[in-house]
Enzyme design. Structure first.
Site, PDB file in Angstrom:
ATOM      1  N   HIS A 213      58.049  18.164  28.720  1.00 44.38           N
ATOM      2  CA  HIS A 213      59.209  18.880  29.234  1.00 44.38           C
ATOM      3  C   HIS A 213      59.115  20.392  28.971  1.00 44.38           C
ATOM      4  O   HIS A 213      59.604  21.190  29.761  1.00 44.38           O
ATOM      5  CB  HIS A 213      60.499  18.299  28.655  1.00 44.38           C
ATOM      6  CG  HIS A 213      60.969  17.075  29.378  1.00 44.38           C
ATOM      7  ND1 HIS A 213      60.688  15.806  28.936  1.00 44.38           N
ATOM      8  CD2 HIS A 213      61.663  16.931  30.531  1.00 44.38           C
ATOM      9  CE1 HIS A 213      61.216  14.930  29.791  1.00 44.38           C
ATOM     10  NE2 HIS A 213      61.805  15.582  30.765  1.00 44.38           N
ATOM     11  N   ARG A 293      68.469  19.668  36.128  1.00 44.52           N
ATOM     12  CA  ARG A 293      68.254  19.008  34.831  1.00 44.52           C
ATOM     13  C   ARG A 293      69.221  19.617  33.824  1.00 44.52           C
ATOM     14  O   ARG A 293      69.017  20.739  33.368  1.00 44.52           O
ATOM     15  CB  ARG A 293      66.820  19.231  34.356  1.00 44.52           C
ATOM     16  CG  ARG A 293      65.740  18.513  35.157  1.00 44.52           C
ATOM     17  CD  ARG A 293      64.396  18.895  34.579  1.00 44.52           C
ATOM     18  NE  ARG A 293      63.304  18.044  35.004  1.00 44.52           N
ATOM     19  CZ  ARG A 293      62.377  18.409  35.887  1.00 44.52           C
ATOM     20  NH1 ARG A 293      62.431  19.576  36.456  1.00 44.52           N
ATOM     21  NH2 ARG A 293      61.384  17.587  36.172  1.00 44.52           N
ATOM     22  N   ARG A 350      71.686  15.787  37.259  1.00 42.00           N
ATOM     23  CA  ARG A 350      71.223  14.652  36.466  1.00 42.00           C
ATOM     24  C   ARG A 350      71.816  14.716  35.061  1.00 42.00           C
ATOM     25  O   ARG A 350      71.811  15.771  34.423  1.00 42.00           O
ATOM     26  CB  ARG A 350      69.703  14.663  36.382  1.00 42.00           C
ATOM     27  CG  ARG A 350      69.173  13.448  35.664  1.00 42.00           C
ATOM     28  CD  ARG A 350      67.682  13.441  35.620  1.00 42.00           C
ATOM     29  NE  ARG A 350      67.162  14.453  34.733  1.00 42.00           N
ATOM     30  CZ  ARG A 350      65.871  14.704  34.600  1.00 42.00           C
ATOM     31  NH1 ARG A 350      64.993  14.034  35.314  1.00 42.00           N
ATOM     32  NH2 ARG A 350      65.451  15.620  33.764  1.00 42.00           N
ATOM     33  N   GLU A 450      62.500   5.672  38.333  1.00 44.83           N
ATOM     34  CA  GLU A 450      61.324   6.241  37.657  1.00 44.83           C
ATOM     35  C   GLU A 450      60.730   5.283  36.640  1.00 44.83           C
ATOM     36  O   GLU A 450      59.800   5.626  35.924  1.00 44.83           O
ATOM     37  CB  GLU A 450      61.678   7.595  37.025  1.00 44.83           C
ATOM     38  CG  GLU A 450      62.941   7.597  36.224  1.00 44.83           C
ATOM     39  CD  GLU A 450      63.363   8.983  35.743  1.00 44.83           C
ATOM     40  OE1 GLU A 450      62.576   9.932  35.875  1.00 44.83           O
ATOM     41  OE2 GLU A 450      64.473   9.094  35.219  1.00 44.83           O
ATOM     42  N   GLY A 471      61.770   9.564  40.689  1.00 45.55           N
ATOM     43  CA  GLY A 471      61.282  10.548  39.709  1.00 45.55           C
ATOM     44  C   GLY A 471      59.799  10.283  39.523  1.00 45.55           C
ATOM     45  O   GLY A 471      59.390   9.443  38.726  1.00 45.55           O
ATOM     46  N   THR A 472      58.993  11.005  40.285  1.00 44.07           N
ATOM     47  CA  THR A 472      57.566  10.649  40.312  1.00 44.07           C
ATOM     48  C   THR A 472      56.819  11.045  39.043  1.00 44.07           C
ATOM     49  O   THR A 472      55.741  10.530  38.794  1.00 44.07           O
ATOM     50  CB  THR A 472      56.868  11.274  41.535  1.00 44.07           C
ATOM     51  OG1 THR A 472      57.038  12.688  41.477  1.00 44.07           O
ATOM     52  CG2 THR A 472      57.446  10.739  42.828  1.00 44.07           C
ATOM     53  N   CYS A 537      61.501  13.348  43.816  1.00 44.43           N
ATOM     54  CA  CYS A 537      61.280  14.597  43.090  1.00 44.43           C
ATOM     55  C   CYS A 537      60.145  14.426  42.095  1.00 44.43           C
ATOM     56  O   CYS A 537      59.631  13.331  41.918  1.00 44.43           O
ATOM     57  CB  CYS A 537      62.558  15.070  42.408  1.00 44.43           C
ATOM     58  SG  CYS A 537      63.267  13.904  41.276  1.00 44.43           S
TER      59      CYS A 537
HETATM   60  C1  PEP Z   1      60.578  12.796  37.142  1.00 48.78           C
HETATM   61  O1  PEP Z   1      60.428  11.962  36.246  1.00 48.78           O
HETATM   62  O2  PEP Z   1      59.891  12.802  38.179  1.00 48.78           O
HETATM   63  C2  PEP Z   1      61.589  13.853  37.019  1.00 48.78           C
HETATM   64  C3  PEP Z   1      61.836  14.668  38.008  1.00 48.78           C
HETATM   65  O3  PEP Z   1      62.239  13.999  35.834  1.00 48.78           O
HETATM   66  P1  PEP Z   1      61.645  14.693  34.501  1.00 48.78           P
HETATM   67  O4  PEP Z   1      60.384  15.378  34.861  1.00 48.78           O
HETATM   68  O5  PEP Z   1      62.695  15.627  34.020  1.00 48.78           O
HETATM   69  O6  PEP Z   1      61.457  13.527  33.578  1.00 48.78           O
HETATM   70 MG    MG Z   2      62.000  11.681  34.775  1.00 45.70          MG
END
Ligand code: PEP
Ligand code: MG
Length: 554
Positions: A213, A293, A350, A450, A471-472, A537
């Site tokens: 992250h 986010r 989210r 995801e 959530g890719t 996404c």
């Molecule tokens: C994802 O998992 O694709 C996503 C967009 O969320 P994050 O990257 O914040 O886990």
């Molecule tokens: Mg995610």
């Protein structure tokens, strides 16, 4: 064989049919009189520009220009051409698609549509994912002071930067306040560093992965970040790191971007967490926010992080609620700003997602640990606070005439029960806020898909959801079983041995595996609920979007 070395009426040259750096529609090349074959590229003699050819062999030049036009309209692309002139007669030797910068790629694509050479679908196909990465990143001309490579790290967020090395976030902010550039160098970044990361021109860390992250935060800002640079040794106390300097000059992106975005058929929603990011996205043609986010809002100041920590460390419910009460006004005012920036467009917010160590540096949790909806289910008051802030902000701005379309997204759901739990809470909060504020407005509640299990039971989950957003990042992580935090340790080996063709977490979505889950979940979800809105996404989505827009019929 054609001979370019037969005196002053002969010569050889290479050219691009358009400028490969800027995309300008003008022949761009080099020519050498009385020269053969590789002489131009070999650098034995310094080549001249094409005007030389125009002056000394105008007929051949005229024919060359005509041939370039024929080749461009045949191949419908900017071409890279090699040619020879033998005693005033032109010979075309070779022609291939020309390599170009991101800026040039976008300009050429847009120009060729305007010239009627290609249609919009083909234009989108002419721009590669890497071009977009380049375009949204500072591009720099670098003159290294040394040819020795100093260290190697992971390209967590692309680009380049220059500045004074600083070792703490406060110093980065001080330098920034004085209008100077700083590179924040840390062993690893912690939540306290966010202000400094924002202020810094670039970030270098000795530890950390590509899709953790922390790296995502830097990428979200388009800020250059090299992480996991294990060759460097950072000594904060002594303020010392072993690293060299470079000289640079900055250039900016291309104004054609907005036009190109408008060529696509899919809706493109932005990834934005602040009102400023939302405005930038809108100015670049975004049709709403697909992923806000909320955790990034908690990083925005010391006060916010402290309140999050109080919330995490709370022993009693009262303590936790007190900490959440401190966070509510921050969230509400951010949401107000984002809704205003996106007036008339949907905003998908989210709920809190990341593992809690992102707020508590001394703690480390697994990527698959206590995060996502597990947080909101364990601490319902957290979801309640976030939902309250969203609905209050929505009503406040709506009362001022802004058109709001809030969509609340529950992260990391694996079972319909998890989603059902959060949806009920959110709907109760909505009812309460609407009653308190004497008005109602429509909103959606959905989820990220995801976790592979969520894709498998998408029909059951769809019953609880107004929308899915795949959530890719997490779906790829969990489908491959690669942790986003340490995949970089073996990914280069996989790539160089051909075990993987591309980085599936960063560059190209794995259509064969992850794509199958997405396809199946979309079909199951829509079978159970035909009105289900579906989005996608994650880091690889840019490339997918280009592919989809260029290949799929209306
Ligand atoms: C994802 O998992 O694709 C996503 C967009 O969320 P994050 O990257 O914040 O886990
Ligand atoms: Mg995610």
């Amino acid at each position: 064989m054609a001979f370019g070395n037969m005196g002053n009426t002969s010569g050889t040259g290479v050219l691009f049919t358009r400028n490969p750096s800027t995309g300008e529609k003008k022949l761009y090349g080099e020519f050498l009189v009385n020269a053969q074959g590789e002489d131009v590229v070999a650098g034995i003699r310094t080549p001249e520009d094409l005007d030389t050819m125009k002056n000394c062999m105008p007929e051949a030049y005229k024919e060359l220009v005509e041939n370039c036009e024929i080749l461009e309209s045949h191949y419908k692309d900017m071409m890279d051409i090699e040619f020879t002139v033998q005693e005033n007669r032109l010979w075309m030797l070779q022609c291939r698609t020309g390599k170009r910068t991101g800026k040039a790629a976008v300009k050429i694509a847009v120009d060729m549509v305007n010239e009627g050479l290609v249609d919009k679908r083909s234009a989108i196909k002419m721009v590669e994912p890497q071009h977009l990465d380049q375009l949204f990143t500072l591009s720099l001309r670098i003159r290294p002071l040394t040819k020795t490579k100093l260290a190697t790290g992971l390209p967590a967020s692309p680009g380049a930067a220059v500045g004074q090395v600083v070792f703490c976030a406060d110093d980065a902010e001080t330098w920034h306040a004085q209008g100077k550039k700083a590179i924040l160098v840390r062993t690893e970044t912690s939540p306290e560093d966010v202000g400094g990361m924002h202020a810094a021109a670039g970030i270098l860390t000795a530890r950390g992965g590509m899709t953790s992250h922390a790296a995502v935060v830097a990428r979200g800002w388009g800020k250059c970040c090299v992480s996991g640079c294990s060759d460097i040794r950072v000594n904060d106390a002594e303020k010392v790191v072993v690293i060299g300097n470079t000289l640079i000059r900055e250039e900016n992106g291309s104004p054609s971007m907005e036009t190109l975005v408008n060529f696509r058929r899919l809706k493109v929603m932005a990834n934005a967490d602040t009102p400023e990011d939302a405005l930038t996205a809108r100015n670049n043609g975004a049709q709403g926010i697909g992923l806000c986010r909320t955790e990034h809002m908690f990083f925005a100041s010391d006060d916010r992080i402290k309140s999050v920590r109080k919330m995490i460390m709370a022993v009693t419910l009262e303590q936790r609620k007190a900490a959440l009460d401190l966070l509510l006004p921050y969230q509400r005012s951010d949401f107000e700003g984002i809704f205003r920036a996106m007036d008339g467009l949907p905003v998908t917010i989210r709920l809190l997602d990341p593992p809690l160590h992102e707020f508590l540096p001394e703690e480390v949790n697994p990527m698959l640990g206590f995060r996502g909806c597990r947080l909101g289910i364990s601490y319902p008051e957290l979801t309640e606070m976030q939902a309250r802030a969203i609905f209050q902000a929505a009503v406040l701005v709506s009362n001022q005439g802004v058109k709001v379309f809030p969509e609340i997204m529950v992260p990391l759901v694996g079972t319909p029960q998890e989603l059902g739990h959060q949806v009920s809470l959110i709907r109760i909060v909505a009812k309460t806020v609407f009653a308190e504020m004497g008005t109602t407005l429509s909103y959606k509640v959905g989820t990220m898909i995801e976790i592979p299990r969520a894709a498998l039971v998408a029909d059951e989950i769809a019953k609880e959801a107004d929308f899915f957003s795949f959530g890719t990042n997490d779906l790829t992580q969990m489908t491959f079983g690669y942790s986003r935090d340490d995949v970089a340790k073996f990914l280069p080996i996989y790539l160089s041995n051909g075990i993987l063709q591309n980085d599936p977490l960063r560059l190209v979505l794995d259509q064969r595996g992850v794509g199958q889950l997405i396809k199946m979940a979309t079909e199951k979800g829509r079978a159970a609920k035909p009105s289900l809105k579906v989005g996608i996404c994650g880091e690889t989505v840019g490339s997918l979007l280009l592919l989809h827009s260029s290949q799929r019929p209306d």
